[in-house]
Design a protein around this motif. Sequence first.
Motif, PDB file in Angstrom:
ATOM      1  N   VAL A  11     -11.800  -8.732 -11.596  1.00 52.17           N
ATOM      2  CA  VAL A  11     -10.674  -9.109 -10.731  1.00 52.17           C
ATOM      3  C   VAL A  11     -10.643  -8.278  -9.446  1.00 52.17           C
ATOM      4  O   VAL A  11     -10.953  -8.763  -8.361  1.00 52.17           O
ATOM      5  CB  VAL A  11      -9.338  -8.992 -11.489  1.00 52.17           C
ATOM      6  N   ASP A  12     -10.270  -7.002  -9.553  1.00 53.95           N
ATOM      7  CA  ASP A  12     -10.130  -6.162  -8.358  1.00 53.95           C
ATOM      8  C   ASP A  12     -11.483  -5.913  -7.700  1.00 53.95           C
ATOM      9  O   ASP A  12     -12.419  -5.432  -8.335  1.00 53.95           O
ATOM     10  CB  ASP A  12      -9.485  -4.822  -8.725  1.00 53.95           C
ATOM     11  N   GLY A  13     -11.576  -6.241  -6.423  1.00 53.97           N
ATOM     12  CA  GLY A  13     -12.821  -6.052  -5.695  1.00 53.97           C
ATOM     13  C   GLY A  13     -13.759  -7.232  -5.796  1.00 53.97           C
ATOM     14  O   GLY A  13     -14.749  -7.292  -5.049  1.00 53.97           O
ATOM     15  N   THR A  14     -13.459  -8.162  -6.690  1.00 50.27           N
ATOM     16  CA  THR A  14     -14.290  -9.358  -6.860  1.00 50.27           C
ATOM     17  C   THR A  14     -13.526 -10.598  -6.427  1.00 50.27           C
ATOM     18  O   THR A  14     -13.948 -11.314  -5.517  1.00 50.27           O
ATOM     19  CB  THR A  14     -14.748  -9.501  -8.321  1.00 50.27           C
ATOM     20  N   LEU A  15     -12.392 -10.854  -7.068  1.00 49.91           N
ATOM     21  CA  LEU A  15     -11.555 -11.994  -6.701  1.00 49.91           C
ATOM     22  C   LEU A  15     -10.498 -11.613  -5.668  1.00 49.91           C
ATOM     23  O   LEU A  15     -10.216 -12.395  -4.754  1.00 49.91           O
ATOM     24  CB  LEU A  15     -10.857 -12.566  -7.941  1.00 49.91           C
ATOM     25  N   VAL A  16      -9.904 -10.443  -5.831  1.00 49.83           N
ATOM     26  CA  VAL A  16      -8.816 -10.047  -4.928  1.00 49.83           C
ATOM     27  C   VAL A  16      -9.098  -8.702  -4.274  1.00 49.83           C
ATOM     28  O   VAL A  16      -9.744  -7.832  -4.853  1.00 49.83           O
ATOM     29  CB  VAL A  16      -7.459  -9.992  -5.663  1.00 49.83           C
ATOM     30  N   ASP A  17      -8.584  -8.564  -3.057  1.00 52.70           N
ATOM     31  CA  ASP A  17      -8.744  -7.329  -2.279  1.00 52.70           C
ATOM     32  C   ASP A  17      -7.482  -6.485  -2.460  1.00 52.70           C
ATOM     33  O   ASP A  17      -6.519  -6.621  -1.718  1.00 52.70           O
ATOM     34  CB  ASP A  17      -8.956  -7.656  -0.810  1.00 52.70           C
ATOM     35  N   SER A  18      -7.511  -5.624  -3.447  1.00 50.82           N
ATOM     36  CA  SER A  18      -6.327  -4.831  -3.807  1.00 50.82           C
ATOM     37  C   SER A  18      -6.475  -3.361  -3.442  1.00 50.82           C
ATOM     38  O   SER A  18      -5.734  -2.513  -3.947  1.00 50.82           O
ATOM     39  CB  SER A  18      -6.065  -4.969  -5.308  1.00 50.82           C
ATOM     40  N   GLN A  19      -7.416  -3.027  -2.558  1.00 51.50           N
ATOM     41  CA  GLN A  19      -7.712  -1.619  -2.348  1.00 51.50           C
ATOM     42  C   GLN A  19      -6.543  -0.851  -1.718  1.00 51.50           C
ATOM     43  O   GLN A  19      -6.322   0.316  -2.059  1.00 51.50           O
ATOM     44  CB  GLN A  19      -8.979  -1.449  -1.513  1.00 51.50           C
ATOM     45  N   VAL A  20      -5.761  -1.472  -0.837  1.00 48.48           N
ATOM     46  CA  VAL A  20      -4.615  -0.777  -0.252  1.00 48.48           C
ATOM     47  C   VAL A  20      -3.596  -0.448  -1.336  1.00 48.48           C
ATOM     48  O   VAL A  20      -3.101   0.686  -1.434  1.00 48.48           O
ATOM     49  CB  VAL A  20      -3.981  -1.632   0.863  1.00 48.48           C
ATOM     50  N   MET A  21      -3.299  -1.442  -2.170  1.00 48.29           N
ATOM     51  CA  MET A  21      -2.340  -1.248  -3.255  1.00 48.29           C
ATOM     52  C   MET A  21      -2.827  -0.184  -4.233  1.00 48.29           C
ATOM     53  O   MET A  21      -2.069   0.672  -4.677  1.00 48.29           O
ATOM     54  CB  MET A  21      -2.140  -2.582  -3.972  1.00 48.29           C
ATOM     55  N   ILE A  22      -4.100  -0.242  -4.581  1.00 49.76           N
ATOM     56  CA  ILE A  22      -4.654   0.694  -5.551  1.00 49.76           C
ATOM     57  C   ILE A  22      -4.625   2.118  -5.006  1.00 49.76           C
ATOM     58  O   ILE A  22      -4.211   3.055  -5.705  1.00 49.76           O
ATOM     59  CB  ILE A  22      -6.083   0.272  -5.946  1.00 49.76           C
ATOM     60  N   TYR A  23      -5.030   2.305  -3.764  1.00 55.61           N
ATOM     61  CA  TYR A  23      -5.022   3.672  -3.229  1.00 55.61           C
ATOM     62  C   TYR A  23      -3.594   4.186  -3.050  1.00 55.61           C
ATOM     63  O   TYR A  23      -3.334   5.380  -3.268  1.00 55.61           O
ATOM     64  CB  TYR A  23      -5.795   3.778  -1.911  1.00 55.61           C
ATOM     65  N   ASP A  24      -2.663   3.313  -2.682  1.00 55.52           N
ATOM     66  CA  ASP A  24      -1.266   3.736  -2.603  1.00 55.52           C
ATOM     67  C   ASP A  24      -0.778   4.229  -3.970  1.00 55.52           C
ATOM     68  O   ASP A  24      -0.024   5.210  -4.057  1.00 55.52           O
ATOM     69  CB  ASP A  24      -0.391   2.581  -2.122  1.00 55.52           C
ATOM     70  N   ALA A  25      -1.209   3.545  -5.040  1.00 56.14           N
ATOM     71  CA  ALA A  25      -0.810   3.965  -6.396  1.00 56.14           C
ATOM     72  C   ALA A  25      -1.451   5.298  -6.762  1.00 56.14           C
ATOM     73  O   ALA A  25      -0.812   6.155  -7.388  1.00 56.14           O
ATOM     74  CB  ALA A  25      -1.183   2.880  -7.399  1.00 56.14           C
ATOM     75  N   PHE A  26      -2.717   5.489  -6.391  1.00 53.28           N
ATOM     76  CA  PHE A  26      -3.369   6.785  -6.601  1.00 53.28           C
ATOM     77  C   PHE A  26      -2.592   7.888  -5.888  1.00 53.28           C
ATOM     78  O   PHE A  26      -2.286   8.941  -6.469  1.00 53.28           O
ATOM     79  CB  PHE A  26      -4.802   6.768  -6.058  1.00 53.28           C
ATOM     80  N   SER A  27      -2.279   7.653  -4.631  1.00 57.16           N
ATOM     81  CA  SER A  27      -1.591   8.668  -3.833  1.00 57.16           C
ATOM     82  C   SER A  27      -0.239   9.018  -4.433  1.00 57.16           C
ATOM     83  O   SER A  27       0.131  10.203  -4.513  1.00 57.16           O
ATOM     84  CB  SER A  27      -1.410   8.170  -2.396  1.00 57.16           C
ATOM     85  N   PHE A  28       0.508   8.016  -4.864  1.00 56.35           N
ATOM     86  CA  PHE A  28       1.814   8.265  -5.472  1.00 56.35           C
ATOM     87  C   PHE A  28       1.676   9.102  -6.736  1.00 56.35           C
ATOM     88  O   PHE A  28       2.446  10.047  -6.953  1.00 56.35           O
ATOM     89  CB  PHE A  28       2.501   6.940  -5.806  1.00 56.35           C
ATOM     90  N   ALA A  29       0.704   8.754  -7.579  1.00 54.54           N
ATOM     91  CA  ALA A  29       0.527   9.467  -8.842  1.00 54.54           C
ATOM     92  C   ALA A  29       0.270  10.954  -8.609  1.00 54.54           C
ATOM     93  O   ALA A  29       0.870  11.815  -9.268  1.00 54.54           O
ATOM     94  CB  ALA A  29      -0.619   8.845  -9.636  1.00 54.54           C
TER      95      ALA A  29
END
Length: 225
Positions: A11-29
Amino acid sequence: MSDLRLIIFDVDGTLVDSQVMIYDAFSFAYTRAGLPAPDRAEALSYVGMSLEKIFPALSPELDSPTHAALVQGYRDAYFHIRQERGSRASSPFFPGARAALDLFHAQDWTLLGVATGKSTRGLDKLIAGYGLEGYFISRQTADDHPSKPSPSMIHAILAETGVPAARAVMIGDTSFDMDMARAAGICSIGVSWGYHAADTLVCDRLIDDFAALPDTVDQLIGPAT
């Protein structure tokens, strides 16, 4: 059943471009744990693995309770961001992805599956957000399996569908996806637009856009009948 063929998508990186959302979640954590945010490129290079594997690999100097706190912080942030922005804004389809899914879904002898490092909740929300209910006959997530590149998810999809390995193919953007497919004994198609550099993907075929996917699938596992 032997006439059926099976296409399994990451899914991520293949079907959908979620990198902004994913890195925002990393940063928050990391921020919530009182730690500096990780390097963006390094953090995104682990996408595809289960969260429980990502944080020990990304921050091996931290102890297990801190890793667990980072996992929970990531999940909390991801849920909040998705609720706030919605699936279409936070995880937009790559060009041609939806058209490819629609094409394969319309083929009577083609079955679609998902093998993803996302949680079941996250995958379900994405599917609902895009109106993809009924598209994927088997949906395997990190909640129920060891992290990629374990072949567990693919083995489960093959068992659920009854499709032989010779008529199945994995589509993904990371070396974890390609290694998982190889371990499960099925063909693999790498995409060049994802989280891992195209030249690091050891796969049967590599494509640069979704327009090339239907013919590539036909070449590897045979056409839909």
